[in-house]
Design an enzyme around this catalytic site. Sequence first.
Site, PDB file in Angstrom:
ATOM      1  N   ASP A 142      -7.476   3.642   4.512  1.00  0.00           N
ATOM      2  CA  ASP A 142      -7.832   3.281   3.156  1.00  0.00           C
ATOM      3  C   ASP A 142      -7.925   1.774   2.956  1.00  0.00           C
ATOM      4  O   ASP A 142      -7.937   1.001   3.885  1.00  0.00           O
ATOM      5  CB  ASP A 142      -6.826   3.891   2.194  1.00  0.00           C
ATOM      6  CG  ASP A 142      -5.408   3.773   2.724  1.00  0.00           C
ATOM      7  OD1 ASP A 142      -4.698   4.769   2.747  1.00  0.00           O
ATOM      8  OD2 ASP A 142      -5.035   2.665   3.147  1.00  0.00           O
ATOM      9  N   THR A 143      -7.944   1.355   1.703  1.00  0.00           N
ATOM     10  CA  THR A 143      -8.251  -0.005   1.294  1.00  0.00           C
ATOM     11  C   THR A 143      -7.237  -0.474   0.267  1.00  0.00           C
ATOM     12  O   THR A 143      -6.741   0.324  -0.515  1.00  0.00           O
ATOM     13  CB  THR A 143      -9.654  -0.015   0.652  1.00  0.00           C
ATOM     14  OG1 THR A 143     -10.597   0.494   1.579  1.00  0.00           O
ATOM     15  CG2 THR A 143     -10.068  -1.407   0.241  1.00  0.00           C
ATOM     16  N   VAL A 144      -6.932  -1.767   0.245  1.00  0.00           N
ATOM     17  CA  VAL A 144      -6.160  -2.334  -0.857  1.00  0.00           C
ATOM     18  C   VAL A 144      -7.147  -2.956  -1.833  1.00  0.00           C
ATOM     19  O   VAL A 144      -8.282  -3.287  -1.467  1.00  0.00           O
ATOM     20  CB  VAL A 144      -5.144  -3.386  -0.371  1.00  0.00           C
ATOM     21  CG1 VAL A 144      -4.232  -2.804   0.699  1.00  0.00           C
ATOM     22  CG2 VAL A 144      -5.832  -4.653   0.133  1.00  0.00           C
TER      23      VAL A 144
ATOM     24  N   LYS B  14     -17.856   0.491   2.235  1.00  0.00           N
ATOM     25  CA  LYS B  14     -17.096   0.597   1.010  1.00  0.00           C
ATOM     26  C   LYS B  14     -16.481  -0.729   0.640  1.00  0.00           C
ATOM     27  O   LYS B  14     -16.623  -1.210  -0.469  1.00  0.00           O
ATOM     28  CB  LYS B  14     -16.005   1.646   1.158  1.00  0.00           C
ATOM     29  CG  LYS B  14     -15.114   1.736  -0.045  1.00  0.00           C
ATOM     30  CD  LYS B  14     -14.011   2.689   0.169  1.00  0.00           C
ATOM     31  CE  LYS B  14     -13.217   2.323   1.383  1.00  0.00           C
ATOM     32  NZ  LYS B  14     -11.847   2.002   1.101  1.00  0.00           N
TER      33      LYS B  14
END
Length: 336
Positions: free
Chosen positions: A179-181, A214
Amino acid sequence: MTVFVAVHVGAGHLSRSKESKYRLACARACEEAMRELKQGESALEAISKAIVILENDPITNAGYGSNLTLKCTVECDASIMDGHTNNFGAVGAVSGIKNPILAAKKMVQQTSLLPLGRIPPTLLVGSGAKTWAKEHDLALVEDAALISQNALHTFGKHMELLLFHKNENSQEDDDKLDDTVGAIAIDMDGNIAAGVSSGGISLKYPGRVGEAMKAAMYGCGCWAKNATKNEPGIACSTSGTGEQIIRTRITTECVEQLIKEDDIPSCMNRILRKTFLQSPYLQMYEEKSVDIEFSYAHTTNSMGIGCMSGESKKPKTFISRKADHETILCSGWLVE
């Protein structure tokens, strides 16, 4: 004008044993951003400072401690958008930049043409992004300096599973860091900004532009737009698997729908269900990743979140977890 900041450390499977570390990272990022906002700094400056905190924390999958590629290297992606100017900047598949979000921010701040009338870049990848960072006096490090011991441990475990073609179900205390922060903020002048940063999925191919789609592609990882006479302002920061997010255009679809509706939670639930979970483009995937109103939603098991307004004494941090029977968890509140 009420100032506000919200951050996340990704949506996925966040282990309960590390929950306090995730919450501490969110709190530190919120506090740093709020100091900037209360001093009159811009939303752009505030979220970049918040994301730097998250990139430097080894508990997150961004910057130091990122997931490793098949070649045991770190390649990061990051993007940032200024709702006041609508400028956007991003870097993808880059190694050796201590804080990729700052390289993306420099692109947003490049508002004039380059020598000989050349157009400034919006997205740079690989060595080109690193050269840009060096030319703008950003901190560069040896590639290995971004590799944490935990990332190495995860790399070894995943390589073993890959080489021996094992399918192992994740344990409760095993993170799935794909995932991403990210962060969103509104400043004293009502200006809005949003940003994201990511190390990508574990064992990704070197040079992969997937999570980067993304985290680094326009309209995919983040979106920010100031309020106008006819429409409210909005900021959005997403987390999940890049290929799925770009296939469904979930970020821009969410933004376009939310500015038209008053029932935010209901709208987000509908968008995630119809545009994301039921999208024909994701059939190959088994699992799919002036008043101020703050909302969040996730289709994954959990999501780490922190937020703080100018009236708050301390940040609110939590790990949102959906029940096994739930497909989507969506919630939020009006900011006092």
